[in-house]
Design an enzyme around this catalytic site. Structure first.
Site, PDB file in Angstrom:
ATOM      1  N   TYR A 276       0.822  -1.210   0.000  1.00  0.00           N
ATOM      2  CA  TYR A 276       0.000   0.000   0.000  1.00  0.00           C
ATOM      3  C   TYR A 276       0.858   1.262   0.000  1.00  0.00           C
ATOM      4  O   TYR A 276       0.571   2.226  -0.723  1.00  0.00           O
ATOM      5  CB  TYR A 276      -0.938   0.013   1.208  1.00  0.00           C
ATOM      6  N   LYS A 370      18.911   8.038  18.182  1.00  0.00           N
ATOM      7  CA  LYS A 370      18.755   6.952  19.162  1.00  0.00           C
ATOM      8  C   LYS A 370      19.886   5.932  19.077  1.00  0.00           C
ATOM      9  O   LYS A 370      20.004   5.043  19.932  1.00  0.00           O
ATOM     10  CB  LYS A 370      17.397   6.271  18.970  1.00  0.00           C
ATOM     11  N   LEU A 410       9.128  15.953  12.630  1.00  0.00           N
ATOM     12  CA  LEU A 410       7.772  16.430  12.877  1.00  0.00           C
ATOM     13  C   LEU A 410       6.785  15.784  11.907  1.00  0.00           C
ATOM     14  O   LEU A 410       6.928  15.916  10.696  1.00  0.00           O
ATOM     15  CB  LEU A 410       7.708  17.952  12.711  1.00  0.00           C
TER      16      LEU A 410
END
Length: 582
Positions: A276, A370, A410
């Protein structure tokens, strides 16, 4: 009387000519609710034209009507025409105005744009401009467009006294830094805040003032100016090349694809395991690619499958690969360690080996903050992926291997922004794991541009980071989003507010704050806001060992073995022992 009788035949003629003139000028086509300065000017033009036509006609026929008659007629026509329309407009507004549904609006900025916006808003049935607020003390107390101008120092009192429900910022000529500072200040107000784009945005677009109104973007609340990453070397690096993007259906991968289509590339191949996501981005870009004369291909496949990746590179005649495919959702990877580690680490090795085997020019790995002293499996997997690329870069001149490390993006999938927005729409509460959690944020275009720039600056084995300013407290971000949605924050000081912020506790593997650098050695690049980190790497033997151990652990689903790999090879890790099997 005799003069009127002999000129009687002129009246039908003048009426016919007048009708044609007024229609030609366009006065009947002006919508009554939108009749304002432009309509008044057309009314004046119609009056002058009718008077002049009357004088011309009487000069052509032997009649004795005084010329001043037509001057008086023109003046009366103008007065009656304008008065009738303004009165009719007021009557319509009074008849159909529903004060219960029209939002009361304060326009911030009493300049030309603010005045035009207020006039346009007054013609709508949804909102009602009430007053202006402006920073210029010389404007305080004046009347602009029939509305009072109030000092910006009294904005909070004005909002309360005048029952303001929406503030519209209309200062498109202000510098971006001033607009962002103002929008951050206004975000604390107990009402919805909308912003008019800058003049540059208005000139580039095709919308009018009212249609251009938009809610304050979270981009405006980053606490820093957006980094200008528009550099010519980006287009020069990719122009005429065949580029493959792995993870092309994701937030970063899809934005990379959009930006590459503006770089004059020859062929763009979108590679993703999600049918998709791949369908969606191909459908979005197909028309743009066709118009630009760029070949666009979509390939379904997994980065952990060497055959699928190799076939993709062969078919595309690939020259550059941007490796954005990864499992990145921290809690999901934490509870699915084997799959997450295998996809992120082994998948990177597969794509890098294929790039090496097919003689590609450049390989760019999309990494994360991270990966620096990680406390979770996802961050550790990305650090191991970086180590794989650093090892290959130390042993091979081509492709030019490089990595890009940045913070939270964001609005990307899996980020807190969509989660907070969904929680606010449901009526709350908005959940934050810890009151002191901070994160670096950047926009999706910034992140994508940084990846492309890394390809331009790469020398081999580089880790590029973006100077993203100060980190943002997540609880502050949550409270800001609540206010921007037009709701009020419910807390001890305001127990009757709309939505509360609920502290839920840190999730497994979550850090209070993120870092971008493992060491302190930094080098500059041609861009002042982009830095190149030089970090320690493992030997070829160490990388080969952890890749072998990873393969075995993934086949057996051994979570403890996965954690041991991290403990032995990821510097600065703080990974807790798994409490349950994957």
């Amino acid at each position: 009387m005799a003069s009127l009788q002999e000129a009687a035949f002129l009246f039908p003629l003048l009426m016919a000519i007048g009708g044609v003139l007024v229609s030609f000028i366009g006065l009947p086509r002006i919508k009554l609710s939108a009749y304002e300065n432009h309509g008044i000017v057309l009314s004046a033009l119609a009056s002058l034209s009718l008077a002049a036509m009357g004088l011309l006609v009487t000069a052509m026929f032997p009649v004795t009507i005084a010329k001043s008659t037509f001057v008086v007629f023109g003046g009366l026509f103008f007065i009656i025409s304008v008065t009738a329309r303004l009165v009719g407009q007021k009557i319509l507004l009074l008849m159909f105005e529903d004060e219960t549904i029209r939002k009361r609006v304060l326009v911030y900025g009493a300049g030309q744009a603010g005045g035009q916006l207020a006039a346009a808003l007054a013609m709508t049935s949804e909102v009602k401009p009430v007053c202006f607020v402006d920073d210029d003390p010389a404007l305080a107390g004046l009347i602009v467009g029939g509305l009072p101008v109030i000092s910006a120092r009294n904005i909070e009192k004005t909002i309360t006294d005048r029952r303001i429900e929406r503030v519209v910022v209309a200062i498109p000529s202000a510098p971006d830094s001033r607009r962002r500072e103002l929008l951050r200040d206004l975000s604390d107000l107990p009402c919805e805040v909308l912003a008019l784009p800058s003049f540059i945005d208005l000139l580039d677009g095709k919308q009018d003032l009212v249609e251009s109104l938009k809610p304050i973007s979270l981009d405006d609340l980053l606490g820093r100016d957006l980094v200008d990453l528009e550099l010519p070397e980006v287009a020069q690096t990719y122009a005429g090349k065949s580029v493959v993007i792995t993870g092309a259906g994701g937030s970063i991968g899809s934005e990379l694809a959009r930006q590459l289509l503006r770089c004059g590339i020859r062929h763009l191949t979108l590679f993703d395991h999600s049918e998709y996501a791949l369908y969606s981005i191909e459908r979005e870009l197909s028309e743009v690619a066709h118009a630009a004369g760029i070949k666009l291909s979509a390939r379904l496949g997994s980065v952990t499958d060497p055959v699928q990746v190799g076939n993709c590179f062969t078919t595309a005649e690939a020259e550059i690969v941007l490796h954005a495919a990864a499992y990145k959702h921290v809690p999901l990877v934490e509870s699915n360690e084997a799959v997450g580690m295998y996809n992120n680490v082994h998948g990177t090795k597969v794509v890098a080996d294929a790039a090496l085997a097919h003689g590609l020019e450049r390989f760019i790995l999309v990494s994360t903050d991270k990966a620096v002293r990680p406390t979770n499996v996802m961050g550790s997997s990305k650090r191991l992926a970086e180590l794989v690329i650093q090892d290959l870069a130390s042993r091979h001149q081509t492709p030019l291997f490089s990595m890009v490390r940045f913070g939270n993006v964001l609005g990307s999938s899996g980020s807190v922004i969509p989660l907070f927005r969904e929680q606010i729409e449901r009526g709350g509460p908005v959940t934050v794991t810890h009151g002191d959690v901070t994160r670096f944020f950047m926009t999706i275009p910034e992140a994508a541009r940084l990846v492309l720039l890394a390809g331009s600056y790469a020398r081999g084995g580089d880790v590029f980071v973006l100077d993203m300013g100060a980190p943002v407290k997540i609880v502050d971000l949550a409270e800001t989003m609540i206010r921007l949605s037009g709701r009020t924050l419910r807390n001890e000081q305001n127990p009757d507010g709309d939505i509360a912020v609920e502290i839920t506790g840190l999730r497994p593997g979550e850090k209070l704050y993120e870092e971008l650098l493992i060491g302190s050695d930094m080098l500059t690049t041609p861009h002042a806001k982009i830095l190149r980190a030089q970090e320690e790497k493992l030997s070829e033997l160490e990388v080969a060992n952890f890749l072998r151990d990873l393969q075995v652990a993934a086949q057996t689903g051994d979570a403890d073995a996965m954690r041991n790999i991290i403990m032995r090879h990821v510097a600065g890790h703080e990974i807790a022992r798994a409490s349950s099997d994957t």
